[in-house]
Design a protein around this motif. Structure first.
Motif, PDB file in Angstrom:
ATOM      1  N   GLN A   1       1.484  -5.767  21.471  1.00  0.00           N
ATOM      2  CA  GLN A   1       0.199  -5.382  22.061  1.00  0.00           C
ATOM      3  C   GLN A   1      -0.383  -4.123  21.397  1.00  0.00           C
ATOM      4  N   THR A   2       0.491  -3.125  21.157  1.00  0.00           N
ATOM      5  CA  THR A   2       0.050  -1.880  20.509  1.00  0.00           C
ATOM      6  C   THR A   2       1.114  -1.440  19.523  1.00  0.00           C
ATOM      7  N   ARG A   3       0.774  -0.476  18.686  1.00  0.00           N
ATOM      8  CA  ARG A   3       1.743   0.046  17.730  1.00  0.00           C
ATOM      9  C   ARG A   3       2.869   0.782  18.426  1.00  0.00           C
ATOM     10  N   ASP A   4       2.609   1.263  19.646  1.00  0.00           N
ATOM     11  CA  ASP A   4       3.655   1.961  20.386  1.00  0.00           C
ATOM     12  C   ASP A   4       4.814   1.031  20.730  1.00  0.00           C
ATOM     13  N   ASP A   5       4.512  -0.284  20.880  1.00  0.00           N
ATOM     14  CA  ASP A   5       5.589  -1.235  21.158  1.00  0.00           C
ATOM     15  C   ASP A   5       6.609  -1.247  20.015  1.00  0.00           C
ATOM     16  N   ALA A   6       6.122  -1.107  18.776  1.00  0.00           N
ATOM     17  CA  ALA A   6       7.025  -1.056  17.633  1.00  0.00           C
ATOM     18  C   ALA A   6       7.878   0.200  17.690  1.00  0.00           C
ATOM     19  N   GLY A   7       7.293   1.337  18.145  1.00  0.00           N
ATOM     20  CA  GLY A   7       8.067   2.569  18.286  1.00  0.00           C
ATOM     21  C   GLY A   7       9.153   2.426  19.332  1.00  0.00           C
ATOM     22  N   LEU A   8       8.857   1.747  20.429  1.00  0.00           N
ATOM     23  CA  LEU A   8       9.863   1.557  21.467  1.00  0.00           C
ATOM     24  C   LEU A   8      11.047   0.747  20.929  1.00  0.00           C
ATOM     25  N   VAL A   9      10.755  -0.310  20.162  1.00  0.00           N
ATOM     26  CA  VAL A   9      11.827  -1.135  19.592  1.00  0.00           C
ATOM     27  C   VAL A   9      12.655  -0.290  18.617  1.00  0.00           C
ATOM     28  N   ALA A  10      11.992   0.510  17.789  1.00  0.00           N
ATOM     29  CA  ALA A  10      12.705   1.335  16.818  1.00  0.00           C
ATOM     30  C   ALA A  10      13.629   2.324  17.523  1.00  0.00           C
ATOM     31  N   GLN A  11      13.128   2.936  18.587  1.00  0.00           N
ATOM     32  CA  GLN A  11      13.937   3.902  19.317  1.00  0.00           C
ATOM     33  C   GLN A  11      15.121   3.227  19.994  1.00  0.00           C
ATOM     34  N   LYS A  12      14.895   2.034  20.504  1.00  0.00           N
ATOM     35  CA  LYS A  12      15.976   1.282  21.137  1.00  0.00           C
ATOM     36  C   LYS A  12      17.086   0.973  20.136  1.00  0.00           C
ATOM     37  N   ILE A  13      16.702   0.619  18.914  1.00  0.00           N
ATOM     38  CA  ILE A  13      17.696   0.318  17.874  1.00  0.00           C
ATOM     39  C   ILE A  13      18.452   1.589  17.498  1.00  0.00           C
ATOM     40  N   ILE A  14      17.728   2.694  17.335  1.00  0.00           N
ATOM     41  CA  ILE A  14      18.367   3.959  16.963  1.00  0.00           C
ATOM     42  C   ILE A  14      19.387   4.362  18.013  1.00  0.00           C
ATOM     43  N   THR A  15      19.009   4.181  19.288  1.00  0.00           N
ATOM     44  CA  THR A  15      19.909   4.552  20.382  1.00  0.00           C
ATOM     45  C   THR A  15      21.154   3.676  20.370  1.00  0.00           C
ATOM     46  N   GLU A  16      20.946   2.384  20.166  1.00  0.00           N
ATOM     47  CA  GLU A  16      22.067   1.434  20.194  1.00  0.00           C
ATOM     48  C   GLU A  16      23.028   1.694  19.046  1.00  0.00           C
TER      49      GLU A  16
END
Length: 597
Positions: A506-521
């Protein structure tokens, strides 16, 4: 002396008459009695005259009998001669006529004998002919029947002569035959006369017999007759049907081979293959069936494609254990299973199921079970060796199709996937990303591309060994997948570099959320063969359409953003910005360039 001469003459005439009577066979009534009587009286007269002379010499008075005997003898002789001469002439003519009559009779007898021989020869040929030779009158009543007709129709001559010809003709041909006979009776001609036709006859058992027939007609004593020569062409028809079956089978197998070469998914190939089998004209199959493939992990048959199956069966037959129902038995025994009814082996059933049978054929390749082809046959259908042989040939051809497709899939997987992690490689990622870019551009949606590099991976590789490094890459891949949707794609480009595509955000922020989730994992510890590994990840992000409109451009800018993250401290993510222009990644990252695992 005078008396002796007449006596000799008279005796000579009597001898002549007697001889003539024997040789000519003169009828006694034709004057001969008169002549003989006259001559005898004359002879008696001369004898009496001789005696009279003798007695006169002895002194006895002369009685002179000759005058009476001569008169009577000559009278009788004249009358006899008068009747004898014409009679002899008439008898000669009669004898000549009789001789001619005898000759004519002899010629007639010879002609009759010749006709008899020809008739016997004709009857012999007729009765020894393999073809049926039948004669009928203008009313369609059978008058001639040979042994060939008996062999074809089963009736003996005594049973069928005098019966109507329609007794040998099926109902569907009778009207046509009667119309043809009437046309010939009325006009003397018809298109059925002299032509060779094919039709079916009806034998004594009520069975149809394919025949070739030729009809001739003639007039005799004002009546019309017909002769038909019929040949049993059952063997020829069977041969033609056999050739037709061979051709149809060849076409079906050729179609199956062409399907195997089509660049379509295996499921579509099997669906087309099933339709080919069900559409073979000479097979006694119902218009429904299915194909199962073997699941080696669960040791079950999986319903892959079907045609015409009831909804109950789609559920009940979705997965079949080995040995269960007819298809499971075919798989377990690895041989064709035949059933012409719903017997005890047909364990899958439901209310309202219609009677039917099955051919269940295992699909084998080099002794390995690949699946089962399930076809339906009418209830009570007898097992046909030609059908089973053909279905087995189709199953064998299908086995080649399945194995070929699986080999193609294996080769394609090797060519498009990373051998270590099983993730798509750069080639497949670019192909997939190209399609996603085209769709996003058409639908005016947002697409994000993530370029990720592991932090401190080289240290793990150098200190713990490549085996641990490989296990780490496999575990990293698994953890990243848990952070993505089914529509997203992750690929390993090589070493410790990964790329991810995120369509329909929906927005570019959704891509940031996925990236942060991967970094955390990935920041969580990894425990590999009693070793604890701690790594991080740096992620760069590019967005379509703002950062580019081609896969290469999006990947390049996401890679630049990732390098900026590395440069600024790692274990973070950044979106590409125009300010990053000139921040080109060097040929090798300082102290971090990973080696190919």
């Amino acid at each position: 002396m005078f008396s002796i001469i007449p006596t000799v003459v008279i005796l000579g005439i009597l001898v002549l008459i007697w001889h003539h009577r024997k040789t000519r066979r003169i009828i006694p009534k034709q004057g001969a009695p008169f002549i003989i009587s006259g001559l005898l009286i004359l002879l008696i007269g001369y004898l009496l005259n001789f005696i009279s002379l003798y007695f006169t010499n002895l002194g006895i008075p002369d009685i002179d009998p000759v005058q009476y005997t001569n008169s009577l003898g000559f009278l009788l002789l004249g009358v006899g001669t008068y009747r004898w001469i014409p009679a002899v002439t008439c008898l000669e003519e009669v004898e000549q006529f009789s001789q001619e009559l005898v000759n004519s009779y002899s010629r007639l007898e010879a002609y009759n004998n010749k006709l008899k021989e020809e008739r016997e020869l004709s009857q012999s040929v007729s009765h020894t002919a393999h073809d049926a030779i039948i004669s009928i009158d203008e009313n369609g009543i059978i008058s001639l029947w040979n042994n060939g007709a008996t062999n074809i129709f089963g009736y003996k001559a005594i049973e069928i002569i005098g019966q109507p010809i329609t007794k040998l003709i099926p109902e569907k041909y009778r009207e046509q035959l009667l119309v043809g006979i009437k046309q010939v009776n009325d006009t003397g001609s018809s298109n059925i006369i002299g032509s060779v036709m094919e039709f079916e006859g009806l034998n004594k058992n009520g069975q149809l017999v394919p025949l070739e027939i030729s009809i001739a007609t003639w007039m005799q004593s004002g009546y019309r007759y017909y002769a038909a020569v019929m040949r049993n062409i059952t063997e020829r028809k069977e041969s033609e049907k056999g050739n037709e079956r061979i051709e149809q089978s060849r076409v079906a197998i050729s179609s199956l081979l062409r399907i195997s070469l089509e660049s379509i998914p295996l499921e579509e190939q099997l669906e087309k293959a099933l339709n080919v089998i069900l559409s073979v004209p000479w097979l006694s199959l119902q218009s429904k069936g299915s194909i199962f493939l073997m699941d080696d992990e669960t040791n079950e048959l999986v319903l892959v494609v079907q045609s015409g199956l009831a909804d109950h069966l789609l559920t009940a037959c979705a997965r079949l254990p080995m040995g269960y129902c007819l298809c499971g038995r075919a798989a377990q025994e690895k041989k064709l299973i035949y059933s012409n009814c719903l017997d005890h082996r047909h364990e899958v059933t439901f209310d309202g199921i219609q009677p039917h049978g099955h051919y269940c054929v295992p699909v084998m390749f080099q002794g390995k079970l690949l699946g089962v082809v399930n076809s339906y046959i009418p209830h009570g259908h007898e097992r046909n060796p030609e059908e089973t042989e053909f279905l087995q040939a189709m199953a064998n051809t299908m086995a080649g199709l399945i194995e070929r497709k699986r080999m193609e899939e294996r080769l394609s997987h090797v060519a498009h996937h990373d051998s270590l992690t099983g993730l798509p490689n750069r080639l497949l990622f670019i192909e997939h990303l190209t399609k996603q870019v085209a769709r996003a551009s058409r639908d005016k949606t947002i697409l994000a591309v993530l370029f990720m590099d592991l932090d401190r991976f080289k240290q793990v590789n150098d200190t713990m060994g490549h085996d641990i490094g490989d296990l780490l890459l496999i575990e990293v891949s698994a953890r990243i997948k848990t952070c993505l949707r089914d529509s997203d794609m992750i690929a390993r480009l090589g070493g410790d570099e990964f790329t991810i595509s995120l369509p329909f955000i929906q927005t570019r922020d959704d891509a940031g959320l996925v990236a942060q989730k991967i970094i955390t994992e990935l920041g969580k510890p990894f425990f590999l063969k009693n070793h604890e590994c701690n790594i991080g990840s740096s992620v760069g992000i590019s967005i379509l359409p703002t950062d580019g409109e081609s896969p290469d451009e999006l990947l390049k800018k996401a890679d630049i953003a990732m390098y900026v993250v590395k440069k600024e401290g790692r274990n973070n993510f950044k979106f590409y910005t125009d300010e990053m222009v000139g921040e080109e990644k060097p040929e090798e990252k300082p102290e971090e360039k990973p080696e190919e695992s």
